[in-house]
Design a protein around this motif. Structure first.
Motif, PDB file in Angstrom:
ATOM      1  N   LEU A  18     -35.864 -65.805  35.309  1.00 54.18           N
ATOM      2  CA  LEU A  18     -36.215 -64.396  35.185  1.00 54.18           C
ATOM      3  C   LEU A  18     -37.518 -64.088  35.923  1.00 54.18           C
ATOM      4  CD1 LEU A  18     -35.593 -61.625  34.034  1.00 54.18           C
ATOM      5  CD2 LEU A  18     -36.736 -62.309  31.923  1.00 54.18           C
ATOM      6  N   LEU A  19     -38.514 -64.945  35.799  1.00 54.04           N
ATOM      7  CA  LEU A  19     -39.765 -64.740  36.520  1.00 54.04           C
ATOM      8  C   LEU A  19     -39.548 -64.759  38.031  1.00 54.04           C
ATOM      9  CD1 LEU A  19     -42.160 -66.939  34.365  1.00 54.04           C
ATOM     10  CD2 LEU A  19     -42.143 -64.439  34.528  1.00 54.04           C
ATOM     11  N   LYS A  20     -38.706 -65.674  38.494  1.00 50.28           N
ATOM     12  CA  LYS A  20     -38.431 -65.760  39.927  1.00 50.28           C
ATOM     13  C   LYS A  20     -37.738 -64.492  40.430  1.00 50.28           C
ATOM     14  CE  LYS A  20     -36.131 -68.554  43.392  1.00 50.28           C
ATOM     15  NZ  LYS A  20     -35.356 -69.744  43.704  1.00 50.28           N
ATOM     16  N   VAL A  21     -36.727 -64.031  39.698  1.00 53.51           N
ATOM     17  CA  VAL A  21     -35.990 -62.852  40.151  1.00 53.51           C
ATOM     18  C   VAL A  21     -36.854 -61.595  40.051  1.00 53.51           C
ATOM     19  CG1 VAL A  21     -34.800 -62.208  38.004  1.00 53.51           C
ATOM     20  CG2 VAL A  21     -33.686 -61.830  40.186  1.00 53.51           C
ATOM     21  N   LEU A  22     -37.698 -61.498  39.033  1.00 52.98           N
ATOM     22  CA  LEU A  22     -38.603 -60.349  38.940  1.00 52.98           C
ATOM     23  C   LEU A  22     -39.573 -60.319  40.115  1.00 52.98           C
ATOM     24  CD1 LEU A  22     -39.397 -60.170  35.116  1.00 52.98           C
ATOM     25  CD2 LEU A  22     -38.133 -58.511  36.488  1.00 52.98           C
ATOM     26  N   ASP A  23     -40.025 -61.483  40.542  1.00 51.54           N
ATOM     27  CA  ASP A  23     -40.900 -61.566  41.709  1.00 51.54           C
ATOM     28  C   ASP A  23     -40.158 -61.087  42.961  1.00 51.54           C
ATOM     29  OD1 ASP A  23     -43.371 -62.341  43.006  1.00 51.54           O
ATOM     30  OD2 ASP A  23     -42.258 -64.059  43.823  1.00 51.54           O
ATOM     31  N   GLN A  24     -38.906 -61.494  43.103  1.00 52.96           N
ATOM     32  CA  GLN A  24     -38.105 -61.058  44.254  1.00 52.96           C
ATOM     33  C   GLN A  24     -37.851 -59.558  44.222  1.00 52.96           C
ATOM     34  OE1 GLN A  24     -34.706 -63.613  43.727  1.00 52.96           O
ATOM     35  NE2 GLN A  24     -35.581 -65.265  44.974  1.00 52.96           N
ATOM     36  N   TRP A  25     -37.547 -59.027  43.038  1.00 56.60           N
ATOM     37  CA  TRP A  25     -37.304 -57.596  42.903  1.00 56.60           C
ATOM     38  C   TRP A  25     -38.569 -56.793  43.234  1.00 56.60           C
ATOM     39  CZ3 TRP A  25     -34.493 -57.600  37.515  1.00 56.60           C
ATOM     40  CH2 TRP A  25     -33.236 -58.178  37.660  1.00 56.60           C
TER      41      TRP A  25
ATOM     42  N   ASP B 122     -41.584 -53.341  49.401  1.00 59.93           N
ATOM     43  CA  ASP B 122     -41.241 -53.155  50.814  1.00 59.93           C
ATOM     44  C   ASP B 122     -40.433 -51.878  51.047  1.00 59.93           C
ATOM     45  OD1 ASP B 122     -42.538 -55.517  51.433  1.00 59.93           O
ATOM     46  OD2 ASP B 122     -40.701 -56.717  51.555  1.00 59.93           O
ATOM     47  N   GLY B 123     -40.222 -51.079  49.980  1.00 56.55           N
ATOM     48  CA  GLY B 123     -39.524 -49.805  50.114  1.00 56.55           C
ATOM     49  C   GLY B 123     -38.012 -49.901  50.041  1.00 56.55           C
ATOM     50  N   ASN B 124     -37.500 -51.051  49.653  1.00 61.13           N
ATOM     51  CA  ASN B 124     -36.048 -51.227  49.529  1.00 61.13           C
ATOM     52  C   ASN B 124     -35.551 -50.698  48.190  1.00 61.13           C
ATOM     53  OD1 ASN B 124     -35.468 -52.756  52.019  1.00 61.13           O
ATOM     54  ND2 ASN B 124     -36.826 -54.269  51.088  1.00 61.13           N
ATOM     55  N   CYS B 125     -34.260 -50.404  48.136  1.00 62.84           N
ATOM     56  CA  CYS B 125     -33.613 -50.015  46.882  1.00 62.84           C
ATOM     57  C   CYS B 125     -33.119 -51.266  46.174  1.00 62.84           C
ATOM     58  CB  CYS B 125     -32.437 -49.088  47.159  1.00 62.84           C
ATOM     59  SG  CYS B 125     -32.927 -47.517  47.880  1.00 62.84           S
ATOM     60  N   LEU B 126     -32.942 -51.120  44.879  1.00 63.59           N
ATOM     61  CA  LEU B 126     -32.497 -52.270  44.096  1.00 63.59           C
ATOM     62  C   LEU B 126     -31.554 -51.811  43.004  1.00 63.59           C
ATOM     63  CD1 LEU B 126     -32.894 -55.305  43.254  1.00 63.59           C
ATOM     64  CD2 LEU B 126     -34.754 -54.495  41.796  1.00 63.59           C
ATOM     65  N   ASP B 127     -30.391 -52.416  42.931  1.00 61.11           N
ATOM     66  CA  ASP B 127     -29.440 -52.197  41.844  1.00 61.11           C
ATOM     67  C   ASP B 127     -29.331 -53.502  41.075  1.00 61.11           C
ATOM     68  OD1 ASP B 127     -28.734 -49.556  42.553  1.00 61.11           O
ATOM     69  OD2 ASP B 127     -27.382 -50.327  44.094  1.00 61.11           O
ATOM     70  N   VAL B 128     -29.270 -53.399  39.755  1.00 60.26           N
ATOM     71  CA  VAL B 128     -29.194 -54.584  38.908  1.00 60.26           C
ATOM     72  C   VAL B 128     -28.035 -54.426  37.944  1.00 60.26           C
ATOM     73  CG1 VAL B 128     -30.410 -55.996  37.197  1.00 60.26           C
ATOM     74  CG2 VAL B 128     -31.691 -54.910  39.049  1.00 60.26           C
ATOM     75  N   LEU B 129     -27.280 -55.489  37.771  1.00 60.64           N
ATOM     76  CA  LEU B 129     -26.172 -55.525  36.826  1.00 60.64           C
ATOM     77  C   LEU B 129     -26.450 -56.632  35.826  1.00 60.64           C
ATOM     78  CD1 LEU B 129     -23.257 -54.696  36.002  1.00 60.64           C
ATOM     79  CD2 LEU B 129     -22.468 -56.468  37.590  1.00 60.64           C
ATOM     80  N   TYR B 130     -26.465 -56.307  34.543  1.00 59.08           N
ATOM     81  CA  TYR B 130     -26.713 -57.297  33.490  1.00 59.08           C
ATOM     82  C   TYR B 130     -25.397 -57.671  32.829  1.00 59.08           C
ATOM     83  CZ  TYR B 130     -31.673 -56.196  33.773  1.00 59.08           C
ATOM     84  OH  TYR B 130     -32.955 -56.024  34.203  1.00 59.08           O
TER      85      TYR B 130
END
Length: 104
Positions: free
Chosen positions: A34-41, A47-55
């Motif tokens: 979770l820490l790794k993915v939060l850092d990536q997000w 960087d101005g990118n969009c992000l969609d997340v599915l749980y």
């Protein structure tokens, strides 16, 4: 006994897992993932990118895997002999039930 079997299988499988596999490996907890993915997000959003997340909740996934499929996978990954026999015996003719306030 289950811990001994698990440890034997984990040692065998250790080299076969993807580096991105977390959750049940030593020093690869779900918190670390979770820490790794939060850092990536955060980096993506910075960087101005969009992000969609599915749980998805896969907490009971093991309970829904057909046991014959699991046993075939273990064989395909080279698990054999007494270990495979023990896991087969463990999974064969199993039943589950729920008890709520003494009612089954």
């Amino acid at each position: 006994m289950e811990r001994l079997i698990r440890d034997k299988i984990m040692r065998h499988m250790g080299k076969k897992y993807s580096h991105s596999q977390y959750g049940f490996r030593n020093k690869r907890s779900t918190v670390l993932q979770l820490l790794k993915v939060l850092d990536q997000w955060t980096e993506l959003l910075d960087d101005g990118n969009c992000l969609d997340v599915l749980y998805l909740d896969l907490s009971k996934a093991f309970d829904t895997v057909p046991h014959c499929r699991l046993l075939n996978k273990l064989q395909a990954y080279g698990i054999k002999g007494k270990i495979l026999e023990w896991v087969t015996d463990f999974l064969t003719n199993r039943r589950q039930r729920v008890s709520i306030n003494g009612c089954m």
